[in-house]
Design a protein around this motif. Structure first.
Motif, PDB file in Angstrom:
ATOM      1  N   LYS A  25       0.955  -1.192   0.118  1.00  0.00           N
ATOM      2  CA  LYS A  25      -0.088   0.054   0.002  1.00  0.00           C
ATOM      3  C   LYS A  25       0.945   1.399   0.024  1.00  0.00           C
ATOM      4  O   LYS A  25       1.866   1.290   0.922  1.00  0.00           O
ATOM      5  CB  LYS A  25      -0.996  -0.018   1.192  1.00  0.00           C
ATOM      6  CG  LYS A  25      -1.809   1.248   1.064  1.00  0.00           C
ATOM      7  CD  LYS A  25      -2.919   1.194   2.402  1.00  0.00           C
ATOM      8  CE  LYS A  25      -3.850   2.160   2.368  1.00  0.00           C
ATOM      9  NZ  LYS A  25      -4.762   2.409   3.398  1.00  0.00           N
ATOM     10  N   GLY A  26       0.719   1.943  -0.989  1.00  0.00           N
ATOM     11  CA  GLY A  26       1.405   3.443  -1.068  1.00  0.00           C
ATOM     12  C   GLY A  26       2.488   3.107  -1.938  1.00  0.00           C
ATOM     13  O   GLY A  26       3.408   4.180  -1.903  1.00  0.00           O
ATOM     14  N   VAL A  27       3.157   1.826  -2.136  1.00  0.00           N
ATOM     15  CA  VAL A  27       4.328   1.852  -3.129  1.00  0.00           C
ATOM     16  C   VAL A  27       3.730   1.731  -4.513  1.00  0.00           C
ATOM     17  O   VAL A  27       3.226   0.544  -4.837  1.00  0.00           O
ATOM     18  CB  VAL A  27       5.118   0.517  -2.509  1.00  0.00           C
ATOM     19  CG1 VAL A  27       6.204   0.411  -3.156  1.00  0.00           C
ATOM     20  CG2 VAL A  27       5.452   0.524  -1.162  1.00  0.00           C
ATOM     21  N   THR A  65       5.936   2.795  -7.517  1.00  0.00           N
ATOM     22  CA  THR A  65       6.995   2.739  -8.866  1.00  0.00           C
ATOM     23  C   THR A  65       7.831   1.408  -8.564  1.00  0.00           C
ATOM     24  O   THR A  65       7.775   0.792  -7.548  1.00  0.00           O
ATOM     25  CB  THR A  65       7.959   3.828  -8.431  1.00  0.00           C
ATOM     26  OG1 THR A  65       8.825   3.850  -7.123  1.00  0.00           O
ATOM     27  CG2 THR A  65       7.537   5.145  -8.520  1.00  0.00           C
ATOM     28  N   ALA A  66       8.406   0.955  -9.450  1.00  0.00           N
ATOM     29  CA  ALA A  66       9.030  -0.156  -9.514  1.00  0.00           C
ATOM     30  C   ALA A  66      10.312  -0.141  -8.632  1.00  0.00           C
ATOM     31  O   ALA A  66      10.844  -1.294  -7.791  1.00  0.00           O
ATOM     32  CB  ALA A  66       9.539  -0.634 -10.926  1.00  0.00           C
ATOM     33  N   GLU A  67      11.019   0.878  -8.471  1.00  0.00           N
ATOM     34  CA  GLU A  67      12.160   0.982  -7.492  1.00  0.00           C
ATOM     35  C   GLU A  67      11.854   0.819  -6.143  1.00  0.00           C
ATOM     36  O   GLU A  67      12.445   0.143  -5.157  1.00  0.00           O
ATOM     37  CB  GLU A  67      12.987   2.212  -7.768  1.00  0.00           C
ATOM     38  CG  GLU A  67      13.674   2.490  -9.107  1.00  0.00           C
ATOM     39  CD  GLU A  67      12.681   2.921 -10.189  1.00  0.00           C
ATOM     40  OE1 GLU A  67      11.423   3.043  -9.939  1.00  0.00           O
ATOM     41  OE2 GLU A  67      13.375   3.277 -11.243  1.00  0.00           O
ATOM     42  N   ALA A  68      10.483   1.382  -5.799  1.00  0.00           N
ATOM     43  CA  ALA A  68       9.979   1.129  -4.522  1.00  0.00           C
ATOM     44  C   ALA A  68       9.651  -0.086  -4.244  1.00  0.00           C
ATOM     45  O   ALA A  68       9.843  -0.571  -3.014  1.00  0.00           O
ATOM     46  CB  ALA A  68       8.832   2.315  -4.205  1.00  0.00           C
ATOM     47  N   ARG A  69       8.825  -0.756  -5.167  1.00  0.00           N
ATOM     48  CA  ARG A  69       8.588  -2.120  -4.905  1.00  0.00           C
ATOM     49  C   ARG A  69       9.828  -3.018  -4.740  1.00  0.00           C
ATOM     50  O   ARG A  69       9.826  -4.093  -3.925  1.00  0.00           O
ATOM     51  CB  ARG A  69       7.705  -2.690  -6.000  1.00  0.00           C
ATOM     52  CG  ARG A  69       6.347  -1.931  -6.116  1.00  0.00           C
ATOM     53  CD  ARG A  69       5.527  -2.501  -7.301  1.00  0.00           C
ATOM     54  NE  ARG A  69       4.361  -1.582  -7.492  1.00  0.00           N
ATOM     55  CZ  ARG A  69       3.278  -1.971  -8.402  1.00  0.00           C
ATOM     56  NH1 ARG A  69       3.837  -2.634  -9.557  1.00  0.00           N
ATOM     57  NH2 ARG A  69       2.088  -1.201  -8.353  1.00  0.00           N
TER      58      ARG A  69
END
Length: 223
Positions: free
Chosen positions: A19-21, A23-27
């Protein structure tokens, strides 16, 4: 020396949705975060990430080299740490024993005296005050009424006379039994019934009591 055990796990290759993530980098960072927290919960401490070659089979007889990302963790061995500590203590005790055995008896006694002097003094039990040298009975603490501002320090508070009366009072009013109206109460009742301004009402005359013989003479049926 502290002993450790190590563990190497493959680094995440894909991101994890949360939840709230977005972008691919954040995931991808979320995947690494989850892995590090899971390993820390088991007592593993993260050390570093490595890119290492891995020779893998390709086809029937061929092979190829692939580079793999791995994460390295470590944790201390509690059994090994306790064993090392016990060995260090045993070695120190053996060294002290050897030094004392090599010294002359006089110096060993001096060391024992110095060690006894350096030891902290034992706590002394406070003595109970007594009446004098001729008696060993302890002095009883003073007693004072509870709430007395002039009571000495350390006095035992006792309830006063009013407090004792309140404790003994059960809340029931004591009544004395009355068998009948007394002469004083009758006189007061007659005075209260007489008006103040009017004349006093004469007391009724007492009728003479007839004896049994007189009652018989008045009745003609009995004559």
């Amino acid at each position: 020396m502290q002993a450790f055990e190590y563990k190497v796990v493959p680094a995440p290759a894909k991101g994890t949705k949360a939840k709230g993530v977005k972008t691919a980098e954040a995931r991808f960072a979320n995947s690494i975060d989850i892995l590090l927290n899971d390993m820390a919960a088991e007592g593993w401490e993260y050390q570093r990430a490595e890119l290492l070659p891995s020779e893998e089979r390709s086809g029937l007889n061929g092979s190829t080299t692939n580079w793999r990302n791995v994460l390295i963790f470590r944790r201390a061995l509690p059994a090994a740490a306790e064993q090392l500590q016990a060995q260090a203590v045993a070695q120190l005790a053996a060294q002290i024993t050897a030094q004392l055995a090599a010294q002359p008896p006089a110096q060993a006694a001096d060391h024992s005296t110095a060690a006894a002097a350096a030891a902290p003094p034992a706590e002394e039990t406070p003595a109970v005050p007594t009446l004098g040298p001729a008696t060993t009975s302890a002095v009883a603490p003073p007693i004072a009424i509870a709430g007395d501002p002039e009571a000495p320090a350390g006095a035992i508070a006792v309830p006063g006379r009013g407090a004792r009366s309140m404790v003994a009072d059960d809340g029931v009013e004591e009544l004395s039994p009355v068998s009948g109206l007394t002469a004083a109460l009758k006189a007061r009742a007659s005075l209260a019934a007489t008006p103040k301004d009017g004349p006093a009402k004469p007391a009724p005359k007492a009728e003479p009591k007839l004896t049994r013989s007189e009652k018989s003479s008045e009745d003609p049926a009995n004559s």
